[in-house]
Design a protein around this motif. Structure first.
Motif, PDB file in Angstrom:
ATOM      1  N   VAL A 279       0.846  -1.192   0.000  1.00 24.25           N
ATOM      2  CA  VAL A 279       0.000   0.000   0.000  1.00 24.25           C
ATOM      3  C   VAL A 279       0.884   1.247   0.000  1.00 24.25           C
ATOM      4  O   VAL A 279       2.062   1.173   0.371  1.00 24.25           O
ATOM      5  CB  VAL A 279      -0.969   0.001   1.206  1.00 24.25           C
ATOM      6  CG1 VAL A 279      -2.113  -0.980   0.971  1.00 24.25           C
ATOM      7  CG2 VAL A 279      -0.256  -0.295   2.502  1.00 24.25           C
ATOM      8  N   PRO A 280       0.331   2.379  -0.402  1.00 19.64           N
ATOM      9  CA  PRO A 280       1.166   3.564  -0.624  1.00 19.64           C
ATOM     10  C   PRO A 280       1.946   4.033   0.602  1.00 19.64           C
ATOM     11  O   PRO A 280       3.005   4.647   0.466  1.00 19.64           O
ATOM     12  CB  PRO A 280       0.147   4.622  -1.063  1.00 19.64           C
ATOM     13  CG  PRO A 280      -0.939   3.844  -1.709  1.00 19.64           C
ATOM     14  CD  PRO A 280      -1.038   2.586  -0.915  1.00 19.64           C
ATOM     15  N   SER A 281       1.464   3.764   1.808  1.00 20.01           N
ATOM     16  CA  SER A 281       2.178   4.229   3.000  1.00 20.01           C
ATOM     17  C   SER A 281       3.485   3.480   3.210  1.00 20.01           C
ATOM     18  O   SER A 281       4.338   3.920   3.969  1.00 20.01           O
ATOM     19  CB  SER A 281       1.304   4.015   4.235  1.00 20.01           C
ATOM     20  OG  SER A 281       1.132   2.623   4.464  1.00 20.01           O
ATOM     21  N   GLY A 282       3.624   2.323   2.569  1.00 26.00           N
ATOM     22  CA  GLY A 282       4.785   1.489   2.834  1.00 26.00           C
ATOM     23  C   GLY A 282       4.577   0.560   4.017  1.00 26.00           C
ATOM     24  O   GLY A 282       5.391  -0.325   4.271  1.00 26.00           O
ATOM     25  N   LEU A 283       3.487   0.769   4.769  1.00 28.75           N
ATOM     26  CA  LEU A 283       3.158  -0.147   5.859  1.00 28.75           C
ATOM     27  C   LEU A 283       2.677  -1.481   5.263  1.00 28.75           C
ATOM     28  O   LEU A 283       2.386  -1.564   4.068  1.00 28.75           O
ATOM     29  CB  LEU A 283       2.059   0.457   6.750  1.00 28.75           C
ATOM     30  CG  LEU A 283       2.417   1.777   7.441  1.00 28.75           C
ATOM     31  CD1 LEU A 283       1.174   2.426   8.067  1.00 28.75           C
ATOM     32  CD2 LEU A 283       3.490   1.541   8.517  1.00 28.75           C
ATOM     33  N   THR A 284       2.560  -2.477   6.113  1.00 34.10           N
ATOM     34  CA  THR A 284       2.104  -3.783   5.627  1.00 34.10           C
ATOM     35  C   THR A 284       0.585  -3.778   5.474  1.00 34.10           C
ATOM     36  O   THR A 284      -0.132  -3.481   6.439  1.00 34.10           O
ATOM     37  CB  THR A 284       2.490  -4.883   6.628  1.00 34.10           C
ATOM     38  OG1 THR A 284       3.898  -4.795   6.857  1.00 34.10           O
ATOM     39  CG2 THR A 284       2.130  -6.260   6.086  1.00 34.10           C
ATOM     40  N   PRO A 285       0.071  -4.051   4.295  1.00 32.90           N
ATOM     41  CA  PRO A 285      -1.388  -4.060   4.128  1.00 32.90           C
ATOM     42  C   PRO A 285      -2.016  -5.128   5.020  1.00 32.90           C
ATOM     43  O   PRO A 285      -1.403  -6.163   5.277  1.00 32.90           O
ATOM     44  CB  PRO A 285      -1.596  -4.370   2.653  1.00 32.90           C
ATOM     45  CG  PRO A 285      -0.302  -4.926   2.171  1.00 32.90           C
ATOM     46  CD  PRO A 285       0.771  -4.388   3.057  1.00 32.90           C
ATOM     47  N   VAL A 286      -3.222  -4.856   5.478  1.00 31.62           N
ATOM     48  CA  VAL A 286      -3.870  -5.717   6.471  1.00 31.62           C
ATOM     49  C   VAL A 286      -4.824  -6.708   5.805  1.00 31.62           C
ATOM     50  O   VAL A 286      -5.642  -6.309   4.964  1.00 31.62           O
ATOM     51  CB  VAL A 286      -4.650  -4.856   7.489  1.00 31.62           C
ATOM     52  CG1 VAL A 286      -5.395  -5.732   8.493  1.00 31.62           C
ATOM     53  CG2 VAL A 286      -3.704  -3.909   8.210  1.00 31.62           C
ATOM     54  N   ALA A 287      -4.715  -7.952   6.220  1.00 35.79           N
ATOM     55  CA  ALA A 287      -5.681  -9.005   5.853  1.00 35.79           C
ATOM     56  C   ALA A 287      -5.829  -9.181   4.346  1.00 35.79           C
ATOM     57  O   ALA A 287      -6.921  -9.318   3.817  1.00 35.79           O
ATOM     58  CB  ALA A 287      -7.042  -8.735   6.485  1.00 35.79           C
ATOM     59  N   THR A 288      -4.698  -9.178   3.664  1.00 39.20           N
ATOM     60  CA  THR A 288      -4.759  -9.404   2.219  1.00 39.20           C
ATOM     61  C   THR A 288      -4.454 -10.853   1.880  1.00 39.20           C
ATOM     62  O   THR A 288      -4.351 -11.209   0.718  1.00 39.20           O
ATOM     63  CB  THR A 288      -3.776  -8.483   1.479  1.00 39.20           C
ATOM     64  OG1 THR A 288      -2.511  -8.564   2.138  1.00 39.20           O
ATOM     65  CG2 THR A 288      -4.257  -7.061   1.474  1.00 39.20           C
ATOM     66  N   GLN A 289      -4.300 -11.691   2.912  1.00 43.34           N
ATOM     67  CA  GLN A 289      -4.120 -13.106   2.602  1.00 43.34           C
ATOM     68  C   GLN A 289      -5.493 -13.765   2.496  1.00 43.34           C
ATOM     69  O   GLN A 289      -6.443 -13.362   3.141  1.00 43.34           O
ATOM     70  CB  GLN A 289      -3.278 -13.877   3.590  1.00 43.34           C
ATOM     71  CG  GLN A 289      -2.802 -13.495   4.928  1.00 43.34           C
ATOM     72  CD  GLN A 289      -3.097 -12.231   5.638  1.00 43.34           C
ATOM     73  OE1 GLN A 289      -4.051 -11.499   5.351  1.00 43.34           O
ATOM     74  NE2 GLN A 289      -2.305 -11.980   6.640  1.00 43.34           N
ATOM     75  N   ILE A 290      -5.543 -14.791   1.664  1.00 39.80           N
ATOM     76  CA  ILE A 290      -6.764 -15.588   1.590  1.00 39.80           C
ATOM     77  C   ILE A 290      -6.543 -16.838   2.431  1.00 39.80           C
ATOM     78  O   ILE A 290      -5.599 -17.578   2.223  1.00 39.80           O
ATOM     79  CB  ILE A 290      -7.077 -15.972   0.122  1.00 39.80           C
ATOM     80  CG1 ILE A 290      -7.520 -14.744  -0.651  1.00 39.80           C
ATOM     81  CG2 ILE A 290      -8.118 -17.059   0.070  1.00 39.80           C
ATOM     82  CD1 ILE A 290      -8.891 -14.220  -0.313  1.00 39.80           C
ATOM     83  N   LEU A 291      -7.386 -17.014   3.408  1.00 37.49           N
ATOM     84  CA  LEU A 291      -7.239 -18.175   4.288  1.00 37.49           C
ATOM     85  C   LEU A 291      -7.974 -19.360   3.690  1.00 37.49           C
ATOM     86  O   LEU A 291      -8.896 -19.198   2.905  1.00 37.49           O
ATOM     87  CB  LEU A 291      -7.811 -17.844   5.670  1.00 37.49           C
ATOM     88  CG  LEU A 291      -7.289 -16.554   6.273  1.00 37.49           C
ATOM     89  CD1 LEU A 291      -7.993 -16.267   7.580  1.00 37.49           C
ATOM     90  CD2 LEU A 291      -5.781 -16.612   6.488  1.00 37.49           C
ATOM     91  N   THR A 292      -7.585 -20.515   4.085  1.00 37.36           N
ATOM     92  CA  THR A 292      -8.237 -21.697   3.499  1.00 37.36           C
ATOM     93  C   THR A 292      -8.914 -22.564   4.552  1.00 37.36           C
ATOM     94  O   THR A 292      -9.152 -23.722   4.328  1.00 37.36           O
ATOM     95  CB  THR A 292      -7.218 -22.549   2.716  1.00 37.36           C
ATOM     96  OG1 THR A 292      -6.105 -22.792   3.564  1.00 37.36           O
ATOM     97  CG2 THR A 292      -6.798 -21.872   1.452  1.00 37.36           C
TER      98      THR A 292
END
Lengths: 464, 385
Positions: free
Chosen positions: B371-384
């Motif tokens: 994301v543009p801030s350089g922080l780690t984007p939240v909850a962008t993983q798909i869980l199975t």
């Protein structure tokens, strides 16, 4: 005039004839399944149900289906719910007709519509079904006529959240509510016989529903007689809160004409006009306008109403030194205001109509129906056009004919897969990324191989 | 579940990679899946585009038009909203994003009974799905917000949630060169404003449309896509015995009204007054907005308090008897459709089978790898699981 009528008839006959060109008749005999016939039927088909006992619930999600009972020597086809089946007939299709059935002992409704425009429900006998007898909901343009309904713990005929409906020539008795017009516009309730219910005819706004208004309703030439049955509505239901002994109740509805009715022998009151305060312990809805506005009471024949009114009405009447209930009761509040009108008010015993004005209109003879000439327009889904719907509903969300969207243009797909619909059908089941400049498409594996093939062929033939 | 998510996983990874490789921040000028570009805005094309509904209410039967959608946003605004949605820069501590509680992998909810607040505290209401949120007139369980823009100020600025302030939020975006550039792309070089932030987030949320489920195929004439038990479940659902469809009305599967149904709170918790706390109207005590049932399979636990862990428990509530879970001494003006339908166990199973036909995530947006801030984007993983 002589020229206009044949032309009109010609149009009518064309309208009626068009679907029947391909129409088939499908017979259902005792021991067979009505649903089985519906599953086979196509738009325009007529399902003939022969005398016998049919223990099933039937749903109709196709357009233009008719279910017609065949009555022979007084023997009727009977739909039997045995106290355990939910609804007898559930329809969502447009242009649906159901007629000549006897329906009994269902837990829910006898005939229930959810959307479905241009419905016709007639010549049915409904006996002791659970909640409602005939209940079209969210429908536009309908006819309910020549039905006989009894023993229903809510409304026998309940028109809910509809537009443009005629209810005529029905007999309703031994129910909690006879005929109820609720959150519905443009309704004509005419020539019905409502007797021995808790209340005969009801025109309501119920708060908390997504469609908020009731207006333009005519109650005309009905017999509304001896509606004194003790209320046996289910606890918590709206009608369980209606006191017994009322001929007609208008609650919060607007522009209601009451004309030519014979209203007699209803022990609490002939006609009650009230705001929403009439129904207690219901969650309030600020979007429901609570006041009944612009009643038009024309000539009616009323006598012998109010012989033994419920306590609340008795208390009201005592304020004008009477112990019996009135023919007409305009409840405390806005129901008494002069936006309402009445003619020949001196003929009736009444409460709360002193400020009502004199009506300008003397009759409604100019209005013969509330239905829409030619019917309500529909999007008819048939086996022929459903592939187009699928393409438009799913594929066209991402593919335009000759313009880039999130997916490549249809023209590009056509060039890639010329004469190869199976190639498309296979690809879309489990798409992989082909082009670097487009994202991979969402998989369509939930569509059957046949459907994928069908829509792929359609896509290859799209021309604009 | 696994079978359905695996292709989704592959697809999302496939879409996310090119973005990751792209060093320059550039907003998409292509409308998202399901949306056509017209007069510079993005407009939905769906199964339901051709159908009408009474008074444009978006309630009816199988072939009824949807309620009006918030649409017409530009492709760039939607895309900017997508980046903001996953960016923890929006919270005061830089560790929560919209997607903390509205996780794509969980039907844009968080899988919790009560969401987790800023300091790890359990909140008392369950995060609702954002699928089809652009069709709603009122938001929050208690319907207190009348627009997405109004709603989002709740979590953004609540001390228990993202705990930001308007001034701090604006400053953190202005201080970020990437965002400065992206807002210019989305808003014609106008100076960056909070109004633009709200517009972009509303634009993205309104693009989360789910109208391509197997149910939708049935409704549009493809009756063969549902199994016999699923069709029977649909008939229980819309029967006047179960009465589910009276409030969860197709095609949105909500009639967008307030209903007092009397579901239980978590063990030991006080009754949540719901709408009454907003309006002061005692008849609305315990009233909540009727939620959509689309993608309901993905959004356990259920009800405002997340009291029910499974769909089966949830549907069983409705046959438990009118008011059976209302605490002693409480009076609620229960909805008239809450009654005693006396449904059989088999019918409850059929209802669950039908509810699962409402699952459709085919328009899952591209989940950003950065994301543009350089922080780690939240909850962008798909869980199975």
């Amino acid at each position: 005039m002589t020229k206009i009528i044949p032309l009109g008839l010609l149009w009518l006959s064309l309208l009626v004839a068009a679907p029947s060109l391909m129409a088939a008749e499908i017979s259902v005999k005792d021991g067979e399944s009505i649903q089985g016939a519906v599953n086979k039927a196509e738009t325009g088909d007529v399902i003939l149900v022969y005398p016998g006992t049919y223990k099933e619930s039937v749903y109709v999600d196709k357009d233009g289906i008719t279910i017609r009972g065949v009555v022979q020597d007084g023997e009727w086809p009977v739909m039997e719910g045995e106290g355990k089946r939910n609804d007898a007939i559930l329809y969502s299709g447009n242009d649906f007709t159901v007629e000549w059935l006897t329906i009994t002992h269902y837990k829910g409704n006898a005939i229930m519509g959810q959307a479905g425009n241009n419905f016709v429900i007639r010549y049915n006998r409904v006996i002791d079904t659970g909640v409602y007898g005939i209940f079209p909901q969210f429908g536009k343009n309908g006819l309910i006529e020549y039905n006989v309904l009894s023993g229903i713990e809510d409304a026998a005929i309940y028109v809910g959240m509809c537009d443009n409906v005629d209810v005529r020539h029905n007999e309703v008795f031994d129910n909690v509510a006879g005929i109820e017009i609720e959150n519905t516009r443009h309704a004509l309730v005419e020539n019905n016989y409502a007797h021995d219910n808790t209340a005969g005819l009801l025109v309501f706004i119920t708060p908390g529903l997504p469609i908020k208004t009731t207006f333009d309703v005519i109650l005309r030439n009905n017999f509304v007689v001896n509606n004194n049955t003790a209320n046996f509505g289910a606890p918590g239901s709206i009608v369980s809160k209606v006191p017994a002994g009322i001929g007609i109740v208008v609650m919060a509805a607007d522009d209601v004409v009451v004309e030519g009715n014979i209203v007699s022998g209803n022990k609490t009151a002939g006609i009650v006009v009230t705001d929403l305060a009439f129904i207690t312990d219901i969650s309030s809805d600020p979007e429901s306008e609570p006041n009944p506005d612009r009643m038009v009471f024309l000539d009616n024949l009323m006598f012998d109403n109010g012989a033994d009114p419920v306590a609340d009405v008795k208390a009201l009447m005592l304020t004008q030194f009477s112990r019996s209930g009135p023919d007409i009761l305009a409840n405390l509040g806005s129901a008494q205001e002069p936006d309402n009108c009445i003619i020949n008010r001196e003929r009736y015993t009444s409460f709360g109509v002193k400020k009502w004005s004199e009506c300008e209109r003397k009759d409604t003879a100019d209005i013969t129906t509330m239905r829409i000439p030619g019917g309500a327009p529909n999007e008819v889904v048939t086996t022929e056009n459903r592939t187009k719907l699928l393409y438009q509903g799913i594929c066209a969300g991402c593919h335009a004919y000759n313009m880039r969207m999130i997916g490549p243009p249809t023209l590009t797909v056509q060039a890639l897969y010329r004469n190869d619909p199976q190639g498309i059908a296979d690809y879309i089941a489990a798409p992989h990324k082909v082009r670097t400049d487009y994202p991979a498409m969402p998989p369509q594996g939930h569509l059957s191989p046949d459907l994928r093939r069908e829509v792929a062929e359609f896509m290859l033939n799209v021309t604009k | 579940m696994q079978r359905r998510l695996r292709p989704l996983l592959l697809w999302v990874i496939g879409m996310a990679l090119p973005l990751a490789a792209d060093a320059e921040w550039r907003l998409s000028d292509i409308c998202p899946a399901g949306f056509h570009s017209r007069d510079g805005g993005c407009y939905l094309q769906s199964f339901y585009s051709g159908y009408a509904s009474l008074q444009e209410s978006g309630v009816g039967g199988l072939k009824t038009g949807m309620p009006p959608l918030r649409e017409g946003f530009t492709a760039q605004q939607i895309d900017l909203g997508r980046l903001l949605f996953f960016d923890p820069l929006l919270s005061v501590d830089g560790d929560m994003a919209c997607s903390s509680c509205h996780q794509p992998a969980r039907g844009f909810t968080d899988g919790l009974a009560g969401s987790v607040g800023r300091h790890g505290e359990a909140m008392h209401r369950s995060a609702p799905t954002l699928w089809n949120v652009g069709f709603l007139r009122e938001l929050f369980w208690d319907a207190r917000a009348k627009s997405l823009e109004e709603q989002m100020k709740g979590p953004l600025f609540s001390q228990e949630e993202m705990a930001n302030t308007p001034a701090q939020l604006l400053k953190s975006l202005q201080d970020n060169a990437n965002y400065e550039e992206l807002f210019k792309q989305a808003f014609n070089d106008e100076p960056l404003s909070l109004g633009q932030v709200y517009t972009a987030l509303a634009a993205f949320q309104s693009s989360l449309v789910s109208l391509g489920s197997r149910y939708d195929l049935y409704a549009n004439g493809f009756h063969e896509v549902l199994t016999q038990p699923e069709i029977e479940g649909m008939n229980v659902f819309r029967s006047f015995v179960a009465r589910c469809a009276e409030c969860h009305t197709p095609p949105a599967f909500t009639n967008q009204q307030i209903a007092v149904i009397g579901t239980p709170e978590p063990e030991g918790a006080a009754l949540d007054p719901g709408v009454q706390a907003i309006t002061g109207d005692a008849s609305q005590r315990g009233g909540f907005r009727v939620p959509t049932l689309r993608n309901i399979e993905l959004t356990a636990p259920y009800m405002h308090s997340g009291r029910f862990k499974t769909l089966r428990e949830t549907v069983a509530f409705y046959t438990g008897g009118r008011g059976h879970a209302v605490p002693k001494g409480e009076h609620l003006s229960l909805h008239w459709h809450i009654w005693e339908p006396d449904l059989t166990d088999h019918e409850l199973d059929l209802l669950v089978a039908f509810l699962k036909t409402l699952t459709d995530q085919s328009f899952m947006p591209v989940l950003p790898a950065k994301v543009p801030s350089g922080l780690t984007p939240v909850a962008t993983q798909i869980l199975t699981h």
